[in-house]
Design a protein around this motif. Structure first.
Motif, short mmCIF file in Angstrom:
data_model
loop_
_atom_site.label_atom_id
_atom_site.label_comp_id
_atom_site.label_asym_id
_atom_site.label_seq_id
_atom_site.Cartn_x
_atom_site.Cartn_y
_atom_site.Cartn_z
N ASN A 1 0.82 -1.21 0.00
CA ASN A 1 0.00 0.00 0.00
C ASN A 1 0.86 1.26 0.00
O ASN A 1 0.53 2.23 -0.70
CB ASN A 1 -0.96 -0.01 1.20
CG ASN A 1 -2.01 -1.09 1.06
OD1 ASN A 1 -2.16 -1.69 0.00
ND2 ASN A 1 -2.74 -1.35 2.13
N ASP A 2 1.96 1.26 0.75
CA ASP A 2 2.82 2.45 0.74
C ASP A 2 3.41 2.70 -0.64
O ASP A 2 3.49 3.85 -1.09
CB ASP A 2 3.94 2.31 1.79
CG ASP A 2 3.46 2.72 3.18
OD1 ASP A 2 2.42 3.41 3.28
OD2 ASP A 2 4.13 2.36 4.16
N VAL A 3 3.80 1.65 -1.32
CA VAL A 3 4.34 1.80 -2.68
C VAL A 3 3.23 2.30 -3.62
O VAL A 3 3.43 3.22 -4.43
CB VAL A 3 4.93 0.45 -3.17
CG1 VAL A 3 5.22 0.49 -4.66
CG2 VAL A 3 6.20 0.11 -2.39
N ARG B 1 -3.05 8.53 0.18
CA ARG B 1 -2.32 8.28 1.43
C ARG B 1 -3.09 7.24 2.23
O ARG B 1 -4.31 7.35 2.36
CB ARG B 1 -2.23 9.56 2.24
CG ARG B 1 -1.28 9.43 3.44
CD ARG B 1 -0.25 10.51 3.31
NE ARG B 1 0.63 10.71 4.41
CZ ARG B 1 1.91 11.03 4.24
NH1 ARG B 1 2.42 11.10 3.03
NH2 ARG B 1 2.67 11.26 5.27
N ASP B 2 -2.40 6.25 2.76
CA ASP B 2 -3.09 5.26 3.59
C ASP B 2 -3.00 5.70 5.05
O ASP B 2 -1.91 5.85 5.59
CB ASP B 2 -2.54 3.85 3.36
CG ASP B 2 -1.04 3.73 3.53
OD1 ASP B 2 -0.34 4.77 3.50
OD2 ASP B 2 -0.56 2.60 3.74
N PRO B 3 -4.16 5.94 5.66
CA PRO B 3 -4.15 6.44 7.04
C PRO B 3 -3.92 5.31 8.03
O PRO B 3 -4.86 4.80 8.61
CB PRO B 3 -5.53 7.08 7.20
CG PRO B 3 -6.40 6.37 6.22
CD PRO B 3 -5.52 5.85 5.11
N THR B 4 -2.65 4.93 8.21
CA THR B 4 -2.32 3.82 9.12
C THR B 4 -2.19 4.38 10.55
O THR B 4 -3.14 4.93 11.07
CB THR B 4 -1.07 3.08 8.60
OG1 THR B 4 -0.02 4.01 8.38
CG2 THR B 4 -1.36 2.38 7.29
N ARG B 5 -1.01 4.26 11.17
CA ARG B 5 -0.87 4.75 12.55
C ARG B 5 -1.26 6.22 12.65
O ARG B 5 -0.84 7.02 11.83
CB ARG B 5 0.58 4.59 13.02
CG ARG B 5 0.91 3.19 13.46
CD ARG B 5 2.36 3.08 13.81
NE ARG B 5 3.22 3.36 12.66
CZ ARG B 5 4.55 3.35 12.68
NH1 ARG B 5 5.18 3.10 13.81
NH2 ARG B 5 5.24 3.60 11.61
#
Ligand code: MG
Length: 337
Positions: free
Chosen positions: A80-82, A219-223
């Motif tokens: 996902n970050d990539v 943007r993936d809203p992780t932590r």
């Protein structure tokens, strides 16, 4: 035949036991023609386009949880970050730190889950490493993954690209992963039907890129959750963001558990959701593209970007108020991913 027993220090010594673990377990699930080279480094064909590279370490506790496990999470997180930079993820490297005494059946379950996640995302594991540490020197297993992808020519997605007037969308309900980990760790015995949203987002991102030439930011809203990721975007782009609380999708069961535990779902980690910022004229196209993907069914338009008060995120509350939505401060929940 699944391997039996538990991990011994021998399994990390590079000798016979290591070879058995590699052949009988890692190669069995993750094997491909590149990994099969079994040489000091993987040799890959030169790709066309710019490379996107991301690395992440996964220490989630517990290692198995509703909706996933540390193995699928280690694939999804890095893929996902990539993908958030507009890249097509191609390759992963995987490093394991195993604690002596880990059940080999548990390791195999994790590795099989990684293989399934890599298959869904369409990435190959091209290099790997395993180390074993003594009892008490790690907690069951930790995984590091590095992802490599290629970005098509002319595409510039990033957290600094949002502009005043743009629309802000999210691909589905927020807070699911964080609340699931907290509930499983604390053994809360909740009957609530909650599960992590852990999922690969690269196909969803590709659909968005195709549908929206005016795409600015993924943007993936992780932590830190949705609130923190939006604050990062507002700061990096030099814009403000205004959200409509009532438009933010929250699963009723997740909302219920959050209320019970005094948590705010806007600050809880997600592992299968993305924020999309797009030219407002293309917001309907972005919404349709997301909803057409299995991992974007709950997508919604949740707000807009503004030019005043750069760096601020505002939220119009459901009861008619307006307040600042700040970044997460402190770490409410360590080892969430
Ligand atoms: Mg990220």
């Amino acid at each position: 035949m699944p391997m039996e027993g538990s991990i011994l220090l021998d399994h990390g010594a590079g000798g016979k036991a290591s070879a058995e673990l590699v052949g009988g377990l890692f190669a069995k699930h993750l094997g491909n023609e590149v990994l099969g080279q079994m040489d000091d480094a993987a040799v890959l064909p030169r790709p066309t386009g710019r490379l996107a590279v991301s690395t992440d370490s996964f220490v989630v506790d517990p290692i198995f949880f509703p909706g996933g496990d540390i193995g699928s999470l280690a694939v999804h997180g890095t893929v996902n970050d990539v993908a958030m930079r507009g890249a097509t993820p191609l390759y992963l490297t995987v490093g394991f730190v195993l604690e002596e005494g880990l059940a080999i059946a548990d390791l195999e379950r994790v590795v099989a889950s990684m293989a399934a996640a890599a298959k869904e995302a369409g990435v190959k594991v091209v290099a790997g490493d395993t180390k074993v540490v003594g009892r008490g020197q790690a907690d069951k297993l930790f995984i590091n993954t590095t992802g490599i992808g290629v970005i098509p020519e002319g595409l510039t997605l990033g957290a600094a690209q949002a502009k005043p007037g743009d629309a802000v969308l999210v691909s589905g309900t927020v807070g699911d992963h964080g609340v699931t980990i907290m509930a499983s760790r604390e053994g809360l015995g909740l009957d609530a039907p909650i599960a992590s949203d852990s999922a690969p987002l690269n196909h969803l991102a590709a659909g968005l890129i195709k549908a929206c030439p005016g795409l600015r930011t993924l943007r993936d809203p992780t932590r830190g959750g949705l609130a923190t990721a939006l604050n990062e975007i507002a700061a990096l782009s030099g814009i403000s963001i205004e959200l409509d609380e009532a438009a933010i999708p929250i699963d009723p069961a997740v909302g219920g558990v959050c209320e019970l535990l005094g948590l705010d779902p806007l600050y809880l980690a997600n592992e299968g959701k993305l924020i999309c910022i797009v030219d407002s004229e293309q917001a309907p196209a972005a919404l349709n593209a997301m909803r057409a993907d299995a991992h974007g069914k709950g997508a919604a338009i949740i707000g807009r970007c503004g030019g005043e008060r750069a760096g601020r995120v505002w939220i119009n509350t459901s009861v008619g108020g307006r307040r600042i939505l700040d970044m997460l401060s402190g770490e409410p929940l360590p080892r969430i991913c």
